[in-house]
Design a protein around this motif. Structure first.
Motif, PDB file in Angstrom:
ATOM      1  N   GLU A  99      -9.779   4.264 -19.210  1.00 38.29           N
ATOM      2  CA  GLU A  99      -8.586   3.476 -18.768  1.00 38.29           C
ATOM      3  C   GLU A  99      -7.423   4.510 -18.435  1.00 38.29           C
ATOM      4  OE1 GLU A  99      -7.103  -0.677 -20.150  1.00 38.29           O
ATOM      5  OE2 GLU A  99      -5.699   1.006 -21.018  1.00 38.29           O
ATOM      6  N   ILE A 100      -7.133   5.259 -19.281  1.00 38.58           N
ATOM      7  CA  ILE A 100      -5.852   6.318 -18.950  1.00 38.58           C
ATOM      8  C   ILE A 100      -6.209   7.195 -17.879  1.00 38.58           C
ATOM      9  CG2 ILE A 100      -6.602   8.020 -20.593  1.00 38.58           C
ATOM     10  CD1 ILE A 100      -3.770   8.583 -21.326  1.00 38.58           C
ATOM     11  N   LEU A 101      -7.283   7.652 -17.683  1.00 39.68           N
ATOM     12  CA  LEU A 101      -7.510   8.653 -16.359  1.00 39.68           C
ATOM     13  C   LEU A 101      -7.618   7.767 -15.218  1.00 39.68           C
ATOM     14  CD1 LEU A 101     -10.003  11.266 -17.647  1.00 39.68           C
ATOM     15  CD2 LEU A 101      -7.496  11.602 -17.137  1.00 39.68           C
ATOM     16  N   ALA A 102      -8.139   6.367 -15.160  1.00 37.00           N
ATOM     17  CA  ALA A 102      -8.166   5.437 -14.309  1.00 37.00           C
ATOM     18  C   ALA A 102      -6.729   5.156 -13.811  1.00 37.00           C
ATOM     19  CB  ALA A 102      -8.683   4.292 -14.653  1.00 37.00           C
ATOM     20  N   TRP A 103      -5.943   4.890 -14.937  1.00 38.22           N
ATOM     21  CA  TRP A 103      -4.483   4.754 -14.499  1.00 38.22           C
ATOM     22  C   TRP A 103      -3.852   5.909 -13.686  1.00 38.22           C
ATOM     23  CZ3 TRP A 103      -0.606   1.330 -14.415  1.00 38.22           C
ATOM     24  CH2 TRP A 103       0.741   1.859 -14.192  1.00 38.22           C
ATOM     25  N   MET A 104      -4.142   7.128 -14.079  1.00 33.69           N
ATOM     26  CA  MET A 104      -3.661   8.346 -13.291  1.00 33.69           C
ATOM     27  C   MET A 104      -4.081   8.340 -11.796  1.00 33.69           C
ATOM     28  SD  MET A 104      -1.165   9.392 -15.319  1.00 33.69           S
ATOM     29  CE  MET A 104      -1.103  10.892 -14.311  1.00 33.69           C
ATOM     30  N   VAL A 105      -5.431   8.040 -11.567  1.00 24.28           N
ATOM     31  CA  VAL A 105      -5.912   7.970 -10.408  1.00 24.28           C
ATOM     32  C   VAL A 105      -5.241   6.780  -9.618  1.00 24.28           C
ATOM     33  CG1 VAL A 105      -8.186   7.571  -9.113  1.00 24.28           C
ATOM     34  CG2 VAL A 105      -8.203   9.010 -11.034  1.00 24.28           C
ATOM     35  N   GLY A 106      -5.191   5.537 -10.124  1.00 21.98           N
ATOM     36  CA  GLY A 106      -4.612   4.730  -9.355  1.00 21.98           C
ATOM     37  C   GLY A 106      -3.341   4.840  -9.005  1.00 21.98           C
ATOM     38  N   TRP A 107      -2.364   5.457  -9.950  1.00 23.62           N
ATOM     39  CA  TRP A 107      -1.141   5.904  -9.722  1.00 23.62           C
ATOM     40  C   TRP A 107      -1.268   7.068  -8.650  1.00 23.62           C
ATOM     41  CZ3 TRP A 107       2.919   3.485 -10.947  1.00 23.62           C
ATOM     42  CH2 TRP A 107       4.387   3.989 -10.979  1.00 23.62           C
ATOM     43  N   ALA A 108      -2.259   7.831  -8.732  1.00 23.08           N
ATOM     44  CA  ALA A 108      -2.194   9.139  -7.562  1.00 23.08           C
ATOM     45  C   ALA A 108      -2.341   8.433  -6.331  1.00 23.08           C
ATOM     46  CB  ALA A 108      -3.097  10.300  -7.908  1.00 23.08           C
ATOM     47  N   LEU A 109      -3.401   7.557  -6.166  1.00 22.07           N
ATOM     48  CA  LEU A 109      -3.628   6.773  -5.068  1.00 22.07           C
ATOM     49  C   LEU A 109      -2.499   6.097  -4.267  1.00 22.07           C
ATOM     50  CD1 LEU A 109      -7.063   5.234  -5.736  1.00 22.07           C
ATOM     51  CD2 LEU A 109      -6.794   7.049  -4.138  1.00 22.07           C
ATOM     52  N   ILE A 110      -1.601   5.447  -5.139  1.00 24.33           N
ATOM     53  CA  ILE A 110      -0.359   4.628  -4.682  1.00 24.33           C
ATOM     54  C   ILE A 110       0.410   5.766  -4.035  1.00 24.33           C
ATOM     55  CG2 ILE A 110       1.925   3.746  -5.441  1.00 24.33           C
ATOM     56  CD1 ILE A 110       0.202   2.458  -7.839  1.00 24.33           C
ATOM     57  N   LEU A 111       0.516   6.876  -4.514  1.00 18.37           N
ATOM     58  CA  LEU A 111       1.269   8.167  -3.854  1.00 18.37           C
ATOM     59  C   LEU A 111       0.613   8.348  -2.581  1.00 18.37           C
ATOM     60  CD1 LEU A 111       3.391  10.494  -3.933  1.00 18.37           C
ATOM     61  CD2 LEU A 111       1.483  11.701  -5.159  1.00 18.37           C
ATOM     62  N   GLU A 112      -0.928   8.541  -2.411  1.00 20.97           N
ATOM     63  CA  GLU A 112      -1.550   8.867  -1.401  1.00 20.97           C
ATOM     64  C   GLU A 112      -1.138   7.834   0.037  1.00 20.97           C
ATOM     65  OE1 GLU A 112      -6.002   8.759   0.438  1.00 20.97           O
ATOM     66  OE2 GLU A 112      -5.804   8.787  -1.612  1.00 20.97           O
ATOM     67  N   TYR A 113      -1.336   6.579  -0.511  1.00 28.66           N
ATOM     68  CA  TYR A 113      -1.660   5.686   0.560  1.00 28.66           C
ATOM     69  C   TYR A 113      -0.008   5.540   1.153  1.00 28.66           C
ATOM     70  CZ  TYR A 113      -6.467   4.450   0.215  1.00 28.66           C
ATOM     71  OH  TYR A 113      -7.824   4.706   0.249  1.00 28.66           O
ATOM     72  N   ALA A 114       0.801   5.240   0.302  1.00 28.59           N
ATOM     73  CA  ALA A 114       2.355   4.768   0.669  1.00 28.59           C
ATOM     74  C   ALA A 114       2.964   5.848   1.257  1.00 28.59           C
ATOM     75  CB  ALA A 114       3.084   4.221  -0.726  1.00 28.59           C
ATOM     76  N   VAL A 115       2.760   7.234   0.744  1.00 30.68           N
ATOM     77  CA  VAL A 115       3.391   8.146   1.310  1.00 30.68           C
ATOM     78  C   VAL A 115       2.688   8.604   2.590  1.00 30.68           C
ATOM     79  CG1 VAL A 115       4.185  10.571   1.211  1.00 30.68           C
ATOM     80  CG2 VAL A 115       4.297   9.184  -0.772  1.00 30.68           C
ATOM     81  N   GLY A 116       1.324   8.394   2.613  1.00 30.00           N
ATOM     82  CA  GLY A 116       0.694   8.533   4.015  1.00 30.00           C
ATOM     83  C   GLY A 116       1.152   7.820   5.026  1.00 30.00           C
ATOM     84  N   ALA A 117       1.149   6.405   4.515  1.00 29.31           N
ATOM     85  CA  ALA A 117       1.780   5.509   5.832  1.00 29.31           C
ATOM     86  C   ALA A 117       3.117   5.885   6.182  1.00 29.31           C
ATOM     87  CB  ALA A 117       2.112   4.249   5.015  1.00 29.31           C
ATOM     88  N   SER A 118       3.874   6.779   5.386  1.00 34.19           N
ATOM     89  CA  SER A 118       5.444   7.001   5.793  1.00 34.19           C
ATOM     90  C   SER A 118       5.063   8.205   6.710  1.00 34.19           C
ATOM     91  CB  SER A 118       6.033   7.295   4.583  1.00 34.19           C
ATOM     92  OG  SER A 118       6.176   6.450   3.730  1.00 34.19           O
ATOM     93  N   ALA A 119       4.158   9.030   6.475  1.00 34.94           N
ATOM     94  CA  ALA A 119       3.795  10.261   7.263  1.00 34.94           C
ATOM     95  C   ALA A 119       3.487   9.883   8.738  1.00 34.94           C
ATOM     96  CB  ALA A 119       2.923  11.291   6.564  1.00 34.94           C
ATOM     97  N   VAL A 120       2.543   8.881   8.629  1.00 38.00           N
ATOM     98  CA  VAL A 120       1.973   8.289  10.000  1.00 38.00           C
ATOM     99  C   VAL A 120       3.198   7.686  10.968  1.00 38.00           C
ATOM    100  CG1 VAL A 120       0.165   6.989  11.228  1.00 38.00           C
ATOM    101  CG2 VAL A 120      -0.389   8.168   9.217  1.00 38.00           C
ATOM    102  N   SER A 121       4.011   6.917  10.187  1.00 41.88           N
ATOM    103  CA  SER A 121       5.196   6.231  10.761  1.00 41.88           C
ATOM    104  C   SER A 121       5.951   7.221  11.401  1.00 41.88           C
ATOM    105  CB  SER A 121       5.798   5.484   9.655  1.00 41.88           C
ATOM    106  OG  SER A 121       5.052   4.660   9.103  1.00 41.88           O
ATOM    107  N   VAL A 122       6.551   8.358  10.668  1.00 38.17           N
ATOM    108  CA  VAL A 122       7.251   9.298  11.560  1.00 38.17           C
ATOM    109  C   VAL A 122       6.565  10.149  12.560  1.00 38.17           C
ATOM    110  CG1 VAL A 122       8.353  11.638  10.780  1.00 38.17           C
ATOM    111  CG2 VAL A 122       8.383   9.992   9.234  1.00 38.17           C
ATOM    112  N   GLY A 123       5.371  10.157  12.392  1.00 37.92           N
ATOM    113  CA  GLY A 123       4.476  10.843  13.554  1.00 37.92           C
ATOM    114  C   GLY A 123       4.571   9.807  14.716  1.00 37.92           C
TER     115      GLY A 123
END
Length: 541
Positions: A99-123
């Protein structure tokens, strides 16, 4: 035990069994699916960023990033075929390493997708503003970028006010309104439940490929050999440097251009003979995309050159900083728009076609980006909300986040929160920095997937695997090493984002999530209402 909470694969697979998807996809369909998912964001948006980091050497960067993506993809595919539910790497990690490593991965995926969406929006914003300016509808800099805001923040935090920073203050903008608008529209579409159809997506794929093919056809005949010299003006790169420059630094940024291949791996359940066709689809689509990217980059470099912009003191400037924004503004002010270096352009491919006297085709390439990029924003935000949703349904986040709209049957609360966060980031940060921050989360997730696939081979060797990673104890370590090298090659700020974001996540986990976890409380039941299971996929055919 800290690492003792593992969500049984059987509980996860109970949900997957409800899909009942028909196996109909062959190698060709998978390859086309992968090309459609990968080509688009990075090549339209990040070409100038890569050129500033590596110059013509960015050609090697595409190869490095493509190879690391390929070995990570092969690991991803085995787990995706075994655990074909939403949650992506989060779910895989939960079932394997706890669970703890899964939490960290899920937390990192939130960073990936949300910030990635921001990057594409700026592009998207950069291309939309360029398209409007090209037809005579001028969009003021004050509301189409945040260069002046970033420059003032640099000075406020103690940076010296160089002539380049002063230039950014004088000519830059304060907020990126078009990027906010596209995020708002996508958020609304996700809340009301509108997703793009396969037919619309196919049309957008054809538009993207047609635009890039036209670019290659017009630029390759006019390339000049001298524009490739020096080939690596910033060197190969040092993973332990804080600058993020060099071929490796550009590869770390360009990695963003390959994200999306998981569309192939998650289709393993719908694939005929997945053991043969999934690797063909993965490697084939990544190989074709890599060749495409190299041709596009070669055309851009050979047509107008791609040497990095330097400060008045002769130092190579880091992309996405007020210094380079000011230096670029000064170059354009003194020599005109036609003399703008490739690395300064916010719509690099359009700019190249303008310089070689194909302005109409340039506008059409810009239009292709404007039409195609919103669908990428939508899919990234969709992925992020489903990760959040899955974590909330596991008890690791407040149940309110898993609320489903009574009319639209979509997770509206988490979608709205995601949209607000993505809009704020898109409003004030440059595209390259956003892409680097997103890559930090992605690389961590892929790192954990590669570990998980090896662990599961040892702990559960008899489990049915529709697809098996070939030479897993060679491929998976290569993926792990590649992800670490690319992460270390990111600029210092992007390296720091992941541990800081991770530390915030651990505080939330130990302060809230651990005591409320369904697995920790022995609750292994699977939700029966299909409306509460966004992982119940629709057939791709």
């Amino acid at each position: 035990m800290l690492f003792g909470r593992v969500k049984p694969l059987d509980a996860i697979l109970a949900t997957a069994e409800k899909k009942g998807l028909h196996r109909s996809l062959g190698a060709f369909q998978l390859t086309m699916l992968g090309i459609g998912a990968v080509i688009g964001t990075g090549i339209f948006v990040l070409t100038s960023e890569a050129a500033q980091k590596a110059g013509p050497g960015m050609l090697l960067s595409f190869v490095v990033a493509g190879f690391i993506c390929a070995v990570a993809a092969l690991c991803y595919s085995e787990l995706a075929s075994m655990v074909p539910v939403s949650g992506s790497a989060y779910t895989y990690t939960y079932a394997v390493t706890g669970e703890i490593l899964a939490w960290m991965v899920g937390w990192a995926l939130i960073l990936e997708y949300a910030v990635g969406a921001s990057a594409v929006s700026v592009g998207w914003s950069n291309h939309a503003v360029g398209l409007l300016n090209g037809i005579g509808l001028h969009v003021p800099a004050a509301i189409s970028n945040a260069d002046a805001l970033m420059a003032h923040m640099y000075v406020a935090f103690g940076a010296d006010q160089t002539p380049d920073i002063a230039q950014a203050m004088a000519t830059g903008g304060w907020i990126n309104v078009p990027a906010i608008i596209v995020v708002a529209i996508v958020t609304w579409l996700l809340i009301i439940g509108t997703t793009e159809s396969a037919r619309v997506n196919s049309i957008l794929v054809l538009i993207k490929i047609a635009a890039l093919t036209a670019f290659v056809a017009l630029t390759i005949p006019v390339l000049k050999a001298e524009n490739f010299n020096p080939f690596m003006p910033t060197g190969f790169g040092n993973p332990f440097s804080s600058s993020g420059l060099g071929v490796l630094g550009a590869a770390a940024s360009i990695f963003f251009a390959y994200v999306g291949f998981d569309a192939v791996s998650t289709a393993a359940e719908e694939t005929k003979n997945p053991q043969r066709n999934v690797p063909i689809g993965l490697i084939g689509s990544l190989a074709i995309c890599t060749v495409f990217y190299i041709l596009v980059a070669s055309g851009a470099i050979g047509a107008i050159g791609a040497q990095p912009v330097r400060s008045l003191a002769g130092a190579v400037l880091s992309p996405g900083t007020p210094e380079i924004a000011g230096r670029c503004a000064a170059i354009v002010a003194s020599a005109g728009a036609a003399a703008e270096p490739l690395v300064c352009s916010k719509e690099a491919l359009v700019h190249v076609l303008d310089v070689i006297n194909w302005p109409l085709i340039g506008r059409l390439v810009g239009l292709a980006a404007v039409l195609a990029l919103p669908s990428v924003v939508l899919m990234m935000m969709f992925g992020q909300t489903r990760i959040f949703f899955t974590m909330a349904r596991d008890g690791l986040l407040p149940a309110k986040l898993a609320s489903v709209h009574p009319r639209f049957r979509t997770p509206h609360v988490v979608t709205l929160l995601t949209g607000m966060a993505a809009a704020v980031a898109a409003a004030i940060l440059p595209v390259g920095k956003l892409a680097d921050y997103s890559n930090a989360g992605t690389l961590f997730a892929f790192f954990m997937v590669a570990i998980s696939v090896m662990v599961l081979r040892r702990t559960d060797p008899g489990r049915t695997r529709p697809f098996r990673t070939p030479a897993v104890f060679v491929v998976a370590p290569l993926a792990i090493i590649g992800c670490v090298v690319l992460y270390l090659s990111l600029p210092l700020t992007a390296k720091l984002v992941l541990p800081i974001w991770g530390a915030i996540g651990l505080v939330i986990y130990f302060g809230y999530s651990r005591s409320r976890s369904h697995v920790g409380r022995g609750m292994m039941d699977v939700v029966d209402d299909p409306a509460l299971q966004p992982e119940v996929a629709k057939p791709l055919h």
